[in-house]
Every structure is written in C-alpha cells, then in structure tokens.
Motif scaffolding. Structure first.
Motif, short mmCIF file in Angstrom:
data_model
loop_
_atom_site.label_atom_id
_atom_site.label_comp_id
_atom_site.label_asym_id
_atom_site.label_seq_id
_atom_site.Cartn_x
_atom_site.Cartn_y
_atom_site.Cartn_z
N TYR A 135 69.59 2.77 59.96
CA TYR A 135 69.23 4.10 60.44
C TYR A 135 68.77 4.98 59.29
O TYR A 135 69.06 4.72 58.11
CB TYR A 135 70.40 4.77 61.16
N ALA A 136 68.04 6.02 59.64
CA ALA A 136 67.58 7.01 58.67
C ALA A 136 67.80 8.39 59.26
O ALA A 136 67.67 8.59 60.48
CB ALA A 136 66.11 6.80 58.34
N ASP A 137 68.11 9.36 58.42
CA ASP A 137 68.26 10.74 58.88
C ASP A 137 66.89 11.35 59.13
O ASP A 137 65.92 11.06 58.41
CB ASP A 137 69.01 11.56 57.83
N LEU A 138 66.82 12.20 60.13
CA LEU A 138 65.57 12.88 60.49
C LEU A 138 65.84 14.37 60.67
O LEU A 138 66.91 14.77 61.14
CB LEU A 138 65.04 12.35 61.82
N TYR A 139 64.85 15.18 60.31
CA TYR A 139 64.87 16.59 60.64
C TYR A 139 63.69 16.85 61.56
O TYR A 139 62.53 16.63 61.19
CB TYR A 139 64.74 17.45 59.38
N GLY B 133 66.75 20.48 64.54
CA GLY B 133 68.01 20.06 63.97
C GLY B 133 67.92 18.73 63.26
O GLY B 133 66.84 18.16 63.09
N LEU B 134 69.07 18.25 62.83
CA LEU B 134 69.18 16.98 62.13
C LEU B 134 69.55 15.88 63.11
O LEU B 134 70.46 16.04 63.93
CB LEU B 134 70.22 17.07 61.02
N TYR B 135 68.86 14.75 63.00
CA TYR B 135 69.05 13.62 63.91
C TYR B 135 69.09 12.34 63.09
O TYR B 135 69.00 12.35 61.86
CB TYR B 135 67.90 13.56 64.92
N GLN B 136 69.24 11.22 63.80
CA GLN B 136 69.18 9.91 63.16
C GLN B 136 68.25 9.00 63.95
O GLN B 136 68.24 9.03 65.18
CB GLN B 136 70.57 9.27 63.08
N MET B 137 67.47 8.21 63.21
CA MET B 137 66.57 7.23 63.81
C MET B 137 67.12 5.84 63.54
O MET B 137 67.30 5.45 62.39
CB MET B 137 65.17 7.36 63.20
#
Length: 329
Positions: free
Chosen positions: A76-80, A66-70
């Motif tokens: 912050y940056a979006d993560l998959y 899924g899609l997450y955030q770091m």
C-alpha cells in the motif's frame, strides 16, 4: 516494503469536508500485485479501480479531502486526495515504494508522501526502542521536530500540512505506547509466570502447569488483527522446524465473545498448528499480568514456569530463531 513498525502503529487518518468535485486518478503499474486497486479511508474501501491487462487504469470518483491509502495486493501507499485533483501514477510493484512517481494536479503532496515512506524505512527504530527512557524521549522529540521541519520547508497545501502533522503526532504517540508496554512487560522477566486455564480448540481446557517441563512460546493474537495474521506463516514454519524439540507453541486468541465461533472457524480453515486456546473474558489475569495493550504479543517461558522474555521477538524476526536455538540445544 513497509517498515515492521507500520504494522505495530495505527495511524488515524482524518478527512476534511469540501465541495464534491471528482478526483481523477489514472496511471500504469508494472508488475502489479493485483487486478484491482483499493482506495481506503479510515479502514473503509471508498473506491475499487480495475486495471487492464497491461496494468493501466483510468477512473474518477467523489471523495472528501484527506489522507487515504491505495492498496495493490498486500502493498500500500499513502495518498492525499482533494476534489479537483488530477493525478497520474507510474510505478513498478516489484520496487513498490521506491518507484512511485506522481504527475499532475496534486503531485507535490503525493510525491512528498512517497518520499516520507522511504525516509521512514531508513529510520533506526530498533535503536530507538533499545534506548533508555530519557534517551527515548529525546529521540522521539528530535524525530518530531525533523519531520515537522520537512513539512514546513516544502511548498505544500496548508490543509495537507495540518493533516500530516496530526498523523506524525498520532504515530509517535503509538510508538510511545508500544515502548511503555515493553518497559512494563519486561518487569515480568525472571519471575514465575501466572497461570492460565483456557479453552482448547481441540477440546477441554489447557493450563500453563500442564506444559511444565517444556519451553512455552506464547502468541497473543486475534482474528481481526492484520499484523497477527501476518505472523502465522512464520509461526507455522518455526513450529515445523522445532517439532522434535522441547518446546510448546501456544496461540491464545483474545477475540471478543461475539467472535468466539469466528475464532473456531478461523483455526480450522487456516489449519493453524500448535496449541490453540481462547481467552474468555472471565479469566484474563494472565494477560493483565503482562500489561498487554497491543497485539500481537509474544511471551517465552522456561520449563520451570519462569518468564524468559515477557516481550519476545516475533516469529518473523531471525533473532527468535537464534534465541531458541541457544535454549534448545
């Protein structure tokens, strides 16, 4: 640095369950903001990753696709993330979004997200929100088509494409809500402001009528609201710079009744300035009159009690200082 509208629009990140292989995540961050990276999904921390003194990290953890955030500090940056991914990150936190580069399994989707963030930062949201309703709808549709085309033309994981399309639609829906609120709120401009009678943190109650003769800049906020808290330092600075002018700064908490004491503690611990009020649920006519459905929301009222701006600029917006300077000469 994220576009300001990333503070206004809430994205709903959906996760899809698959096998529980681990995600490998490692890399190095120059000029890091924190000693710990937080991986969040649906506003919940799913992993804390410690960095060494040189900003390097190496960790593995189980998570759903899924899609997450770091998060590195406030940035912050979006993560998959997907079970079996092996991602290496190189980044300079002084140029946070611009410097993100992934290599390894999962790099294509995550580099796409990093580039999408940069594209968003150049989009002219001010022009969009200033458009009339017909042009606003055309521009929204054009943006959606453009974003979908970029997704479909890249060679990306099919599940990633589904989730990202959903995020695009959620984001644009949030933007439409914000635009409609602005339209509805503007109907109050040049009308007599409705009254309020709210609990004052300093004791007793305060009414709008008691402030007659002064400009009144109102901040509708809540302790749980991140964008609201982000405006506090700017609001304090503005109050300080205009302390000898004919203006009252009023912050009205919209916290729920169960968080009433949390509000009282927050005001004291954060040494909030200005007039600090609490809007009890039995007396919400003032807030309802301005069609408030998202916060923070700022309202400017003149000394006679007439609404100057039902959706005023934020304290962090230089336009507010210019507007107040003209009014308070």
């Amino acid at each position: 640095m994220k576009n300001i509208f990333s503070l206004i629009i809430t994205l709903v990140f959906t996760t899809i369950s698959f096998s529980q292989q681990k995600v490998l995540f490692h890399g190095k961050i120059a000029n890091r903001n924190s000693d710990v990276l937080y991986i969040k999904g649906n506003n919940t921390i799913i992993k804390e990753i410690k960095l060494n003194t040189e900003g390097a990290f190496n960790d593995s953890f189980e998570t759903k696709e899924g899609l997450y955030q770091m998060f590195d500090g406030v940035e912050y940056a979006d993560l998959y993330l997907k079970p079996g991914y092996d991602l290496d990150l190189k980044m300079d936190a002084k140029q946070f979004d611009e410097s993100i580069k992934y290599t390894g399994k999962g790099e294509i989707e995550n580099n796409f997200l990093a580039q999408a963030t940069l594209n968003e930062s150049t989009f002219n949201y001010n022009e969009l929100l200033a458009a009339d309703e017909a042009n606003f709808n055309k521009m929204i549709e054009a943006k959606k088509n453009s974003d979908f085309q970029k997704l479909e033309s890249a060679k990306l994981d099919s599940n990633f494409v589904v989730l990202q399309k959903q995020n695009i639609e959620e984001s644009l829906f949030g933007l439409k809500q914000y635009y409609n609120q602005k339209l509805a709120g503007k109907k109050m401009d040049n009308l007599k402001a409705p009254s309020f009678d709210f609990e004052n943190h300093a004791g007793g109650k305060t009414t709008l009528e008691s402030l007659k003769g002064k400009y009144v800049y109102i901040d509708l906020w809540a302790t749980w609201c991140g964008p609201c808290r982000a405006e506090i330092p700017f609001l304090k600075e503005l109050e300080k710079s205009l302390h000898d002018k004919n203006i009252a700064f009023v912050s009205i908490s919209t916290d729920s009744e169960k968080d009433h004491e949390k509000w009282r503690t927050f005001v004291k611990e954060k040494e909030l300035t200005g007039i600090q009020l609490y809007a009890d649920r039995a007396n919400m006519d003032f807030i309802k009159a301005f069609n408030v459905n998202t916060i923070p929301r700022f309202i400017l009222i003149d000394p006679s009690g007439t609404v100057v701006d039902a959706d005023a600029a934020r304290p962090s917006d230089p336009k507010l200082k210019e507007q107040l300077a003209g009014l308070l000469q």
